[in-house]
Write a protein that holds these residues in place. Structure first.
Motif, mmCIF file in Angstrom:
data_model
loop_
_atom_site.group_PDB
_atom_site.id
_atom_site.type_symbol
_atom_site.label_atom_id
_atom_site.label_comp_id
_atom_site.label_asym_id
_atom_site.label_seq_id
_atom_site.Cartn_x
_atom_site.Cartn_y
_atom_site.Cartn_z
ATOM 1 N N LEU A 77 -2.448 -5.572 -0.997
ATOM 2 C CA LEU A 77 -3.135 -4.503 -0.274
ATOM 3 C C LEU A 77 -4.031 -5.098 0.807
ATOM 4 O O LEU A 77 -4.876 -5.945 0.499
ATOM 5 N N GLN A 97 -7.939 9.633 -9.891
ATOM 6 C CA GLN A 97 -8.226 8.469 -9.060
ATOM 7 C C GLN A 97 -9.040 7.453 -9.866
ATOM 8 O O GLN A 97 -10.025 7.810 -10.509
ATOM 9 N N VAL A 154 -3.173 3.104 -3.801
ATOM 10 C CA VAL A 154 -3.629 3.866 -2.637
ATOM 11 C C VAL A 154 -4.107 2.942 -1.522
ATOM 12 O O VAL A 154 -3.609 2.985 -0.399
ATOM 13 N N GLU A 155 -5.093 2.080 -1.825
ATOM 14 C CA GLU A 155 -5.629 1.195 -0.790
ATOM 15 C C GLU A 155 -6.635 0.228 -1.382
ATOM 16 O O GLU A 155 -7.057 0.351 -2.542
ATOM 17 N N SER A 156 -7.031 -0.738 -0.557
ATOM 18 C CA SER A 156 -8.198 -1.577 -0.828
ATOM 19 C C SER A 156 -9.121 -1.423 0.373
ATOM 20 O O SER A 156 -8.668 -1.402 1.518
ATOM 21 N N ARG A 157 -10.427 -1.328 0.114
ATOM 22 C CA ARG A 157 -11.366 -1.028 1.193
ATOM 23 C C ARG A 157 -12.719 -1.651 0.902
ATOM 24 O O ARG A 157 -13.036 -2.001 -0.245
ATOM 25 N N LYS A 186 -7.038 -9.489 2.419
ATOM 26 C CA LYS A 186 -6.100 -8.771 1.562
ATOM 27 C C LYS A 186 -6.366 -9.139 0.113
ATOM 28 O O LYS A 186 -6.996 -10.162 -0.188
ATOM 29 N N GLN A 190 0.830 -1.204 0.000
ATOM 30 C CA GLN A 190 0.000 0.000 0.000
ATOM 31 C C GLN A 190 0.867 1.259 0.000
ATOM 32 O O GLN A 190 1.847 1.361 0.729
ATOM 33 N N GLY A 191 0.506 2.210 -0.852
ATOM 34 C CA GLY A 191 1.239 3.467 -0.947
ATOM 35 C C GLY A 191 2.384 3.448 -1.933
ATOM 36 O O GLY A 191 2.968 4.498 -2.217
ATOM 37 N N VAL A 222 -7.258 -5.183 3.078
ATOM 38 C CA VAL A 222 -8.601 -4.651 2.833
ATOM 39 C C VAL A 222 -9.093 -3.963 4.092
ATOM 40 O O VAL A 222 -9.294 -4.600 5.131
ATOM 41 N N ARG A 223 -9.264 -2.651 4.005
ATOM 42 C CA ARG A 223 -9.727 -1.865 5.148
ATOM 43 C C ARG A 223 -11.244 -1.959 5.261
ATOM 44 O O ARG A 223 -11.961 -1.736 4.293
ATOM 45 N N LEU A 275 -10.643 -1.374 -5.084
ATOM 46 C CA LEU A 275 -9.212 -1.151 -5.254
ATOM 47 C C LEU A 275 -9.039 0.265 -5.763
ATOM 48 O O LEU A 275 -9.621 0.636 -6.785
#
Length: 220
Positions: A212, A154, A64-67, A170, A50-51, A214-215, A86
Motif C-alpha cells: 500500500l 472499518q 482500503v489504503e495506508s495514510r 509504502k 490498494q483496493g 502511504v498517502r 492501515l
C-alpha cells in the motif's frame, strides 16, 4: 553343423541393450516415487495492492489504503500527533463475534490467533515498539474491538510517528488466512490459522503480500 533353412525352431530375439545412464535415471525416478514424488516449490504469496479484496476464510477483507493521519493538539502546549494508519474494510464471515486483535510481534507467534489483526503476520518496514500498534474497529463512529457476524466494518491499525520522523513511502503486509478445523479437546468445529510446521515452530502460510502506498496529506 548348420541348421537347415526353414527349420521349425523358434527364432531367438536379439538382446536389448539399455544404456547405463538410462538405468540410473529409471532407478532415481523409482526412488522418488517411493518417497512420495518430487517436492513442489511453495507457491509465492499473491501480490495485491490498494483496493484489492481477499477471502481469508474467517474474514472478507478489502485493503482500503495506508495514510498519514494528524490529530491536532487540544492545547497550545501539546504537540500534534501523527500516525501511519492501515485501513481495512472487514466482514466477519463466521456466526460468532470475532476480535480485531493485534498484529503478532513475530510470525511464529501468530498460528494460534484467530483475530483479524492477528492475520497481519508481518508489516514492513517494521515500526518501533513505542510506536504501537493501536487497533480498533469503527462502526457508526464508535470505536470497538469487536467484529460482529456479517457486518462490514472499518478496521484501523495505526503506528505513531515520533517528532520529525518521516513516514515510509509504502507499507507491505504479509497476510495469512484461516480454515475451519476441529478442536482436539472435544472435536467441536473451530477456526484456525493455516500454518505449517517448520522444525519446532508453526509458521503461518502467507496467502497474500499486500503493498500500500502511504498517502500523505498537506502539512502531515
Amino acid at each position: 553343423m548348420t541348421e537347415p533353412s526353414g527349420g521349425g525352431g523358434e527364432r531367438q530375439g536379439r538382446p536389448v541393450v539399455v544404456p547405463a545412464i538410462a538405468l540410473v535415471a529409471l532407478t532415481a525416478l523409482g526412488i522418488i516415487a517411493l518417497l512420495g514424488g518430487l517436492d513442489e516449490a511453495p507457491d509465492a504469496p499473491k501480490p495485491l495492492g490498494q483496493g484489492a479484496v481477499l477471502d481469508q476464510g474467517m474474514y472478507m477483507t478489502k485493503f482500503v489504503e495506508s495514510r498519514v493521519k494528524v490529530e491536532k493538539a487540544e492545547f497550545s502546549f501539546d504537540d500534534d500527533k501523527r500516525f501511519v494508519e492501515l485501513v481495512f474494510d472487514v466482514t466477519n464471515k463466521t456466526d460468532e463475534t470475532a476480535r480485531v486483535g493485534m498484529p503478532p510481534e513475530q510470525p511464529e507467534r501468530a498460528f494460534a490467533l484467530t483475530s483479524f489483526a492477528g492475520s497481519l503476520v508481518r508489516i514492513s518496514p517494521a515500526f518501533s515498539k513505542e510506536s504501537g500498534p493501536f487497533t480498533f474497529a469503527l462502526l457508526k463512529g464508535d470505536e470497538s474491538q469487536q467484529l460482529q457476524p456479517d457486518v462490514p466494518t472499518q478496521v484501523v491499525v495505526r503506528y505513531r510517528l515520533k517528532a520529525g520522523e518521516r513516514p515510509p513511502d509504502k507499507v507491505t503486509i504479509d497476510v495469512a488466512s484461516f480454515e475451519e478445523g476441529t478442536s482436539f479437546l472435544n472435536a467441536a468445529p473451530q477456526w484456525e490459522m493455516v500454518s505449517e510446521q517448520v522444525g519446532e515452530k508453526f509458521l503461518p502460510e502467507i496467502k497474500a503480500r499486500v503493498t500500500l502506498p502511504v498517502r500523505q496529506e498537506a502539512g502531515a
